[in-house]
Design a protein around this motif. Structure first.
Motif, PDB file in Angstrom:
ATOM      1  N   ASP A 204       0.907  -1.031   0.063  1.00  0.00           N
ATOM      2  CA  ASP A 204       0.095  -0.023   0.123  1.00  0.00           C
ATOM      3  C   ASP A 204       0.717   1.216  -0.126  1.00  0.00           C
ATOM      4  N   ARG A 205       2.080   1.358   1.003  1.00  0.00           N
ATOM      5  CA  ARG A 205       2.740   2.270   0.873  1.00  0.00           C
ATOM      6  C   ARG A 205       3.440   2.598  -0.669  1.00  0.00           C
ATOM      7  N   LEU A 206       3.996   1.428  -1.187  1.00  0.00           N
ATOM      8  CA  LEU A 206       4.737   1.537  -2.413  1.00  0.00           C
ATOM      9  C   LEU A 206       3.778   2.145  -3.490  1.00  0.00           C
ATOM     10  N   ARG A 207       2.420   1.674  -3.375  1.00  0.00           N
ATOM     11  CA  ARG A 207       1.525   2.238  -4.337  1.00  0.00           C
ATOM     12  C   ARG A 207       1.477   3.621  -4.078  1.00  0.00           C
ATOM     13  N   GLU A 208       1.364   4.352  -3.006  1.00  0.00           N
ATOM     14  CA  GLU A 208       1.334   5.725  -2.701  1.00  0.00           C
ATOM     15  C   GLU A 208       2.585   6.105  -3.401  1.00  0.00           C
ATOM     16  N   ASN A 209       3.568   5.711  -3.379  1.00  0.00           N
ATOM     17  CA  ASN A 209       5.077   6.203  -3.676  1.00  0.00           C
ATOM     18  C   ASN A 209       4.992   6.204  -4.988  1.00  0.00           C
ATOM     19  N   LEU A 210       4.518   5.298  -5.918  1.00  0.00           N
ATOM     20  CA  LEU A 210       4.208   5.000  -7.347  1.00  0.00           C
ATOM     21  C   LEU A 210       3.452   6.275  -7.712  1.00  0.00           C
ATOM     22  N   ILE A 211       2.528   6.703  -7.141  1.00  0.00           N
ATOM     23  CA  ILE A 211       1.758   7.696  -7.638  1.00  0.00           C
ATOM     24  C   ILE A 211       2.483   8.978  -7.218  1.00  0.00           C
ATOM     25  N   LYS A 212       3.138   9.202  -6.373  1.00  0.00           N
ATOM     26  CA  LYS A 212       3.674  10.279  -5.910  1.00  0.00           C
ATOM     27  C   LYS A 212       4.957  10.635  -6.765  1.00  0.00           C
ATOM     28  N   TYR A 213       5.823   9.594  -7.052  1.00  0.00           N
ATOM     29  CA  TYR A 213       7.060   9.918  -7.975  1.00  0.00           C
ATOM     30  C   TYR A 213       6.822   8.977  -8.953  1.00  0.00           C
ATOM     31  N   LYS A 214       6.202   9.605 -10.085  1.00  0.00           N
ATOM     32  CA  LYS A 214       6.126   8.680 -11.317  1.00  0.00           C
ATOM     33  C   LYS A 214       7.346   8.674 -12.274  1.00  0.00           C
ATOM     34  N   THR A 215       8.373   9.199 -12.107  1.00  0.00           N
ATOM     35  CA  THR A 215       9.504   9.134 -12.678  1.00  0.00           C
ATOM     36  C   THR A 215      10.715   8.621 -12.252  1.00  0.00           C
ATOM     37  N   ARG A 216      10.712   8.341 -10.963  1.00  0.00           N
ATOM     38  CA  ARG A 216      11.591   7.422 -10.181  1.00  0.00           C
ATOM     39  C   ARG A 216      11.812   6.104 -10.470  1.00  0.00           C
ATOM     40  N   PRO A 217      13.133   5.672 -10.543  1.00  0.00           N
ATOM     41  CA  PRO A 217      12.908   4.171 -10.709  1.00  0.00           C
ATOM     42  C   PRO A 217      12.581   3.347  -9.674  1.00  0.00           C
ATOM     43  N   LEU A 218      11.769   2.240 -10.169  1.00  0.00           N
ATOM     44  CA  LEU A 218      10.909   1.195  -9.342  1.00  0.00           C
ATOM     45  C   LEU A 218      11.749   0.950  -8.116  1.00  0.00           C
ATOM     46  N   LEU A 219      13.233   0.596  -8.381  1.00  0.00           N
ATOM     47  CA  LEU A 219      14.168   0.023  -7.305  1.00  0.00           C
ATOM     48  C   LEU A 219      14.189   1.115  -6.130  1.00  0.00           C
ATOM     49  N   ASP A 220      14.331   2.297  -6.634  1.00  0.00           N
ATOM     50  CA  ASP A 220      14.585   3.564  -5.616  1.00  0.00           C
ATOM     51  C   ASP A 220      13.238   3.447  -4.636  1.00  0.00           C
ATOM     52  N   LEU A 221      12.015   3.337  -5.431  1.00  0.00           N
ATOM     53  CA  LEU A 221      10.979   3.663  -4.786  1.00  0.00           C
ATOM     54  C   LEU A 221      10.712   2.285  -3.761  1.00  0.00           C
ATOM     55  N   MET A 222      11.090   1.081  -4.109  1.00  0.00           N
ATOM     56  CA  MET A 222      11.080   0.090  -3.393  1.00  0.00           C
ATOM     57  C   MET A 222      11.759   0.372  -2.014  1.00  0.00           C
TER      58      MET A 222
END
Length: 330
Positions: A222-240
């Protein structure tokens, strides 16, 4: 002055995926090893799964379960489980115990001679004890219980996968289910390796472990989904990595408090619930591990879509609020 316990600092910047191939490789090897142990050594099935006899005893005087167990140890009965039955309707003059005795006999029950030996042994501890009921569970019924237990675990896993699929995406559902399979296989492998008693209480522990692991996974997802919406251009690895650090305090606190309670039960709970507690305690450990190093690895490799919402006027610039340790170096 309020006291606040902190097991994890407020702001952490651990790189959880630095050794992602190694951690996932260890998990895969552990799953394969568990399957091999199950095929080679098998499980030490309890009375629920291999058949046996249940004896209900009644006595007007209070008794100690330890004394009963000590009296039966010399009879070489094999797998013996003794529990005291509590019921407010019994009053002070009715004390009931359930004695469950496993057997390798094809009939699935103890013999009349063994019943007489058991009664004589208990009379040495409590001369007033009587057998109120004697029931036997045969191998056929036990086989049906094994099938039902497998169906229960399978149905729970499928239900969890469907729920996560609806709430998130199919990549999240697949990662969560593989992590749950990882938890179940490692727990079963532990029981096979040390030949711990595997019965219906162990199945209950497995189902509880599935719920604990799924809850932890959903919180992180759930927190990952929030970050994916918040930071759309960041690499997935960084957001994880960012997500794991943001939820690390919650994960550690939940796991530690649960482990403290289970450890107390393991030490003081006695033989009756020992195997159940071991399964739960091991499940908490592997459940926390699999949330990051199994479920999130699967999602990372499969990738997720990044078009859940369009940029709004108040959206923060890409990279803002992300720790420097996770930002790309030009």
């Amino acid at each position: 002055m309020a006291f606040r316990l902190k097991l994890v600092p407020d702001n952490t910047s651990f790189n959880f995926f630095r050794w992602q191939w190694l951690t996932f490789g260890v998990s895969a090897a552990a799953m394969v090893g568990s399957v091999l142990l199950l095929l080679v050594m098998g499980l030490n099935f309890g009375i629920d799964f291999k058949g046996g006899t249940t004896i209900r005893t009644e006595s007007p005087t209070a008794f100690d379960v330890g004394d009963y167990r000590q009296a039966l140890n010399d009879l070489d009965l094999g797998d013996v489980s003794i529990t005291e039955v509590f019921d407010p309707a019994f009053g002070t003059t009715k004390h009931v115990a359930m004695i469950r005795i496993g057997t390798t006999d094809e009939t699935g029950s103890v013999t009349l001679e063994q019943l007489n030996e058991i009664e004589a042994a208990l009379h040495t501890v409590d001369p007033q004890v009587v057998f109120a009921a004697v029931e036997s569970v045969g191998p056929k019924v036990s086989g049906e219980l094994i099938k039902t237990a497998l169906y229960a675990v399978g149905a729970a896993t499928i239900g969890i996968m469907f729920y996560i699929w609806l709430r998130f995406e199919w990549q999240f559902a697949l990662g969560a289910v593989i992590s749950l399979i990882h938890d179940v296989l490692l727990t079963v492998g532990l029981f096979s390796l040390f030949q711990l008693r595997f019965d219906l209480t162990t199945i209950a522990a497995l189902l509880t472990t599935l719920g604990f692991s799924c809850n932890d996974t959903v919180v992180v997802f759930d927190r990952l989904r929030e970050n994916l919406i918040k930071y759309k251009t960041r690499p997935l690895l960084d957001l994880m990595n960012l997500t794991c650090n943001e939820t690390l305090s919650r994960t550690i606190m939940t796991a530690v408090t649960t482990a403290i309670a289970l450890t107390a039960m393991l030490i003081f709970g006695g033989d009756v619930i020992r195997d159940f507690v071991i399964a739960m305690l091991w499940g908490v450990i592997v459940g926390c591990y699999s949330t990051i190093y199994v479920a999130k690895n699967i999602v990372l490799w499969l990738g997720v879509k990044r078009d859940w919402s369009k940029p709004g006027p108040s959206e923060k610039a890409p990279g803002e609020d992300i720790p420097a340790a996770f930002r790309d170096v030009p």
